[in-house]
Scaffold this motif. Sequence first.
Motif, mmCIF file in Angstrom:
data_model
loop_
_atom_site.group_PDB
_atom_site.id
_atom_site.type_symbol
_atom_site.label_atom_id
_atom_site.label_comp_id
_atom_site.label_asym_id
_atom_site.label_seq_id
_atom_site.Cartn_x
_atom_site.Cartn_y
_atom_site.Cartn_z
ATOM 1 N N ILE A 35 32.421 1.764 -3.688
ATOM 2 C CA ILE A 35 33.654 0.637 -3.300
ATOM 3 C C ILE A 35 33.663 -0.151 -3.751
ATOM 4 C CG2 ILE A 35 34.613 -0.343 -1.462
ATOM 5 C CD1 ILE A 35 33.451 2.058 0.400
ATOM 6 N N LEU A 36 32.451 -0.632 -4.712
ATOM 7 C CA LEU A 36 32.591 -2.180 -4.822
ATOM 8 C C LEU A 36 32.512 -2.560 -6.525
ATOM 9 C CD1 LEU A 36 30.037 -3.691 -2.102
ATOM 10 C CD2 LEU A 36 32.441 -3.835 -2.269
ATOM 11 N N SER A 37 32.373 -1.226 -6.680
ATOM 12 C CA SER A 37 32.370 -1.059 -8.471
ATOM 13 C C SER A 37 33.425 -1.865 -9.265
ATOM 14 C CB SER A 37 31.978 0.098 -9.140
ATOM 15 O OG SER A 37 32.921 1.210 -8.561
ATOM 16 N N PRO A 38 34.942 -1.393 -8.432
ATOM 17 C CA PRO A 38 35.976 -1.971 -9.433
ATOM 18 C C PRO A 38 36.178 -3.595 -8.978
ATOM 19 C CG PRO A 38 36.640 -0.358 -8.333
ATOM 20 C CD PRO A 38 35.046 0.044 -7.574
ATOM 21 N N ILE A 39 35.441 -4.238 -8.366
ATOM 22 C CA ILE A 39 35.143 -5.618 -8.316
ATOM 23 C C ILE A 39 33.712 -5.719 -8.621
ATOM 24 C CG2 ILE A 39 36.827 -5.466 -6.705
ATOM 25 C CD1 ILE A 39 34.438 -6.169 -4.138
ATOM 26 N N ASN A 40 33.426 -5.092 -9.687
ATOM 27 C CA ASN A 40 32.113 -5.754 -10.322
ATOM 28 C C ASN A 40 31.092 -5.822 -9.195
ATOM 29 O OD1 ASN A 40 32.947 -4.802 -13.039
ATOM 30 N ND2 ASN A 40 34.383 -6.420 -12.870
ATOM 31 N N LEU A 41 31.103 -5.353 -8.479
ATOM 32 C CA LEU A 41 30.289 -5.892 -7.368
ATOM 33 C C LEU A 41 29.278 -5.098 -6.711
ATOM 34 C CD1 LEU A 41 31.290 -8.578 -4.470
ATOM 35 C CD2 LEU A 41 30.265 -8.526 -6.200
ATOM 36 N N ASP A 42 27.392 -5.039 -5.637
ATOM 37 C CA ASP A 42 26.971 -3.827 -5.237
ATOM 38 C C ASP A 42 26.644 -4.409 -4.638
ATOM 39 O OD1 ASP A 42 24.669 -5.345 -6.752
ATOM 40 O OD2 ASP A 42 24.787 -4.192 -8.650
ATOM 41 N N GLU A 58 38.357 18.859 12.265
ATOM 42 C CA GLU A 58 37.831 17.558 11.185
ATOM 43 C C GLU A 58 37.574 16.735 11.679
ATOM 44 O OE1 GLU A 58 42.475 18.000 11.502
ATOM 45 O OE2 GLU A 58 42.532 19.496 11.199
ATOM 46 N N GLY A 59 35.971 16.825 11.870
ATOM 47 C CA GLY A 59 34.789 15.560 11.556
ATOM 48 C C GLY A 59 34.747 15.377 10.505
ATOM 49 N N GLY A 60 33.862 14.888 10.834
ATOM 50 C CA GLY A 60 33.125 13.776 9.987
ATOM 51 C C GLY A 60 31.872 13.267 10.150
ATOM 52 N N TYR A 61 31.597 12.231 8.833
ATOM 53 C CA TYR A 61 29.937 10.609 8.863
ATOM 54 C C TYR A 61 30.831 9.776 8.986
ATOM 55 C CZ TYR A 61 27.821 15.673 9.356
ATOM 56 O OH TYR A 61 26.908 16.206 10.072
ATOM 57 N N VAL A 62 29.872 8.458 8.888
ATOM 58 C CA VAL A 62 29.864 7.244 9.284
ATOM 59 C C VAL A 62 31.018 7.071 7.826
ATOM 60 C CG1 VAL A 62 28.369 6.717 8.839
ATOM 61 C CG2 VAL A 62 30.376 5.181 10.358
ATOM 62 N N GLN A 63 29.721 7.511 7.053
ATOM 63 C CA GLN A 63 29.871 7.658 5.283
ATOM 64 C C GLN A 63 31.457 7.629 4.634
ATOM 65 O OE1 GLN A 63 27.666 8.914 6.569
ATOM 66 N NE2 GLN A 63 26.916 10.694 5.491
ATOM 67 N N THR A 64 31.321 9.614 5.633
ATOM 68 C CA THR A 64 32.808 9.335 4.730
ATOM 69 C C THR A 64 34.260 8.835 5.322
ATOM 70 O OG1 THR A 64 32.840 11.009 7.055
ATOM 71 C CG2 THR A 64 32.219 12.120 4.954
ATOM 72 N N ARG A 65 34.176 7.934 6.237
ATOM 73 C CA ARG A 65 35.239 7.283 7.480
ATOM 74 C C ARG A 65 35.377 5.724 6.343
ATOM 75 N NH1 ARG A 65 38.114 6.915 11.753
ATOM 76 N NH2 ARG A 65 38.051 9.531 11.626
ATOM 77 N N VAL A 66 33.289 5.407 6.170
ATOM 78 C CA VAL A 66 33.955 4.022 4.957
ATOM 79 C C VAL A 66 35.101 4.597 4.018
ATOM 80 C CG1 VAL A 66 31.993 2.605 4.181
ATOM 81 C CG2 VAL A 66 31.754 2.938 6.224
ATOM 82 N N LEU A 67 34.267 6.050 3.374
ATOM 83 C CA LEU A 67 34.775 6.263 1.861
ATOM 84 C C LEU A 67 36.906 6.185 2.385
ATOM 85 C CD1 LEU A 67 32.449 8.311 0.327
ATOM 86 C CD2 LEU A 67 33.210 6.666 -1.053
ATOM 87 N N ALA A 68 36.970 6.158 3.270
ATOM 88 C CA ALA A 68 39.088 6.814 3.785
ATOM 89 C C ALA A 68 39.271 5.122 3.588
ATOM 90 C CB ALA A 68 38.715 7.614 4.878
ATOM 91 N N HIS A 69 38.743 3.927 3.902
ATOM 92 C CA HIS A 69 38.362 3.073 4.051
ATOM 93 C C HIS A 69 38.484 1.820 2.975
ATOM 94 C CE1 HIS A 69 39.052 4.312 8.100
ATOM 95 N NE2 HIS A 69 40.284 3.318 8.146
ATOM 96 N N ALA A 70 37.612 1.966 1.694
ATOM 97 C CA ALA A 70 38.027 1.906 0.329
ATOM 98 C C ALA A 70 38.008 0.626 0.029
ATOM 99 C CB ALA A 70 37.302 2.474 -0.446
ATOM 100 N N SER A 71 39.462 0.268 0.159
ATOM 101 C CA SER A 71 40.810 -0.742 -0.424
ATOM 102 C C SER A 71 40.465 -1.643 0.623
ATOM 103 C CB SER A 71 42.029 -0.126 -0.622
ATOM 104 O OG SER A 71 42.425 0.339 0.612
ATOM 105 N N GLU A 72 40.324 -0.968 1.692
ATOM 106 C CA GLU A 72 40.999 -2.286 3.061
ATOM 107 C C GLU A 72 39.064 -2.459 3.058
ATOM 108 O OE1 GLU A 72 40.770 -0.239 6.874
ATOM 109 O OE2 GLU A 72 40.889 -2.593 8.020
ATOM 110 N N ILE A 73 38.273 -1.900 3.082
ATOM 111 C CA ILE A 73 36.801 -2.943 2.662
ATOM 112 C C ILE A 73 36.404 -3.596 1.868
ATOM 113 C CG2 ILE A 73 34.705 -2.079 2.559
ATOM 114 C CD1 ILE A 73 34.691 -0.343 4.741
ATOM 115 N N ARG A 74 37.098 -2.940 0.692
ATOM 116 C CA ARG A 74 37.034 -4.041 -1.021
ATOM 117 C C ARG A 74 38.045 -5.429 -0.699
ATOM 118 N NH1 ARG A 74 38.053 0.283 -3.570
ATOM 119 N NH2 ARG A 74 39.759 -0.051 -3.742
#
Length: 695
Positions: free
Chosen positions: A672-679, A628-644
């Motif tokens: 992740i940032l598209s809902p707040i009109n950022l990229d 059940e491992g993964g890559y760093v980008q998957t972990r970033v996506l899993a914390h989308a709301s916190e990063i946003r």
Amino acid sequence: MATLAERVAQHYSGVEQIQRSPSGSIVVYYSQADRAGADRIDPLSGQGIGPYVPSKFTRWVKNLHRSFLADTPGRAVAGLLALTMLVLCLSGMTLLVKRVGGWRQLLRPLRGNFSQRWHAELGRIAVFGLLLSALTGLYMSAATFGLVSDGTQNEPDFPIATTAGPAVPIGTLRALRATDLNDLRELVYPSPDNPEDFYSLRTVQGDGYVDQASGALLSWQAHDRVHGVYSLIYKLHTGEGLWWLGLLLGLSALSVPMMGATGITVWWQRRRSMPRIAENSGPQSADTIILVGSESNSTWGFADALHDALRQAGQRVHTAPMNQLATEYRQAKHLFILTSTYADGDAPSSASRFLSRLDKFSGSNKPSFSVLGFGDRQFAKFCQFARDTQDALLARGWKQSMDLDTIDRQSTQEFARWGKAVGQLFERELALEYTPKPPQTQPLELISRMDYGVQVQAPTSILRFGPIAPQSRIARFRRMIGFNGLPRFEAGDLVGVVPPDSPVPRFYSLASGSKDGFLEICVRKHPQGLCSGMLHGLQPGERIDAFIQPNPGFRPASGKSPVILIGAGAGIGPLAGFIRNNTGKYPMYLYWGGRDPDSDFLYEPELGEYLADHRLTELHAVFSRVKEGGYVQTRVLAHASEIRGLIEAGGQILVCGSRAMATSIQQALDGILSPINLDVRTLKLQGRYREDVFG
């Protein structure tokens, strides 16, 4: 004032004058027994504190200054020099702002070699004092020529008659009793042998004459606003009465010869670094034109290599700065433009007039062109001027022979790759080999090493180096007074290591700062990697030769905003360094990817300590070769709301690792940032997204 004069009379006979200096000291000038003297006195008692003996050197300098301004030519020269200083200050500040990338970046650490940094540092420190001296000097020079008023034209009327009768005690004079001692400039006593003489009084508010028999003002002239303005400007120009301003002006003046020396050094270094182009054909007889845009001449070495290679291929080549674009090229078939970008997307100095000269090109023959940009991918406007040059040529109808290409950090490998594409234009192999001369290296000794990743076929080592034990007395003395023997660097800067049997240095991101007392890098061993193999073979006590390349574009911005650190593999090195130096314990979040926690969990003990003492707020480590491992980008996506949320709070992102990983992170963050009109592109322009990528 009357009270002070009365107290002075008790201790001094033959008083001729009382002065209050700009610093507030009270000085009495007197004559006793045919001997003239001057004492500093205590205003509360009127007693002498000690003789008043002005510095002979200060008096000599002041007299020299005044003698220079005594005649019209001297005053004119002084005015022209003040105007010159003003122009130099304004133009120097403009260049400095452009160099650092804008006013907001003005206080950030400066890049460049020793002379370049010191020249800019001195200018940054001294510009206020020099600008103040220039502006006030211009005003005072204009006043001496009557172009503006200094308020001294209005003098009090000279008394025609005085009151008959004996002189009354000085302590009873009404005019002096009404004068605050803090306002006194000067009081000149009347001649004791002349009963018709009078006191001369100069104060902050005005000047006048006082009757010695009645104590009344015989005449008075109040100072107007013009005089007040001139007095303020005089004080700002000289620093009299303001010790802190005098210190600033003095330091600014001392910086001028130092800036002159560093400026000459920078000029000489640039002149020396500019190659002499061999067999440079004329612009109208050449088959191929090479135009160069460079700020510090570093691009000229690549242009010289291209010039020689094309000449050996049978071409007649003309190489010149971009500012020397001709109005026509009669025979040229190819135009190559090699240009760097200065500051925030601007033209470098040797290309500052290129676009305007391009509008004046009138020749019917327009050779096909190719643009090669040089820059640093850490900056948001990487090779921006090269792109602007390409767009300008296309907009004016020039045909493009090759797509725009870029060189990151003067990479010799990328230059050689571009040379192969150029060779295809001429239907022959073209070998472009040029290695910029590296800075002077310093020997470093391996102190310790920690090895990881052998079990997962990704051998990675954390190598910690220290300075060589000092041999000379000077080196030992420097070590005794606190110099640790390391060059100056910060976490995120680069260390260049030149491997054996190769002139090309390899660069590694630093995981420490020089204040830590050691130099630390995290190196993964690559198959057939010349430098990484050499570093992995080192044992404690063995040495390398290395130099520092500043990398101020990759480090957290100062402030309390949250910092999101994202990396994979050996890319954790500088990120760990940022956390280590987070002594303010501002919020930091680390997202990092490895292969197996039992094999290559780099910095695991240190990260635990950083979490415990709150230098690291949260750690999100992910491994690819576990269940059940993964890559760093998957972990970033899993914390989308916190990063946003962190980004909405003003947070910034720093990414370090392979280019493939960085590309995946950009794609994830854009979603992740598209809902707040950022990229990511917007964050880069704001200086809130920075990368240090390789591979």
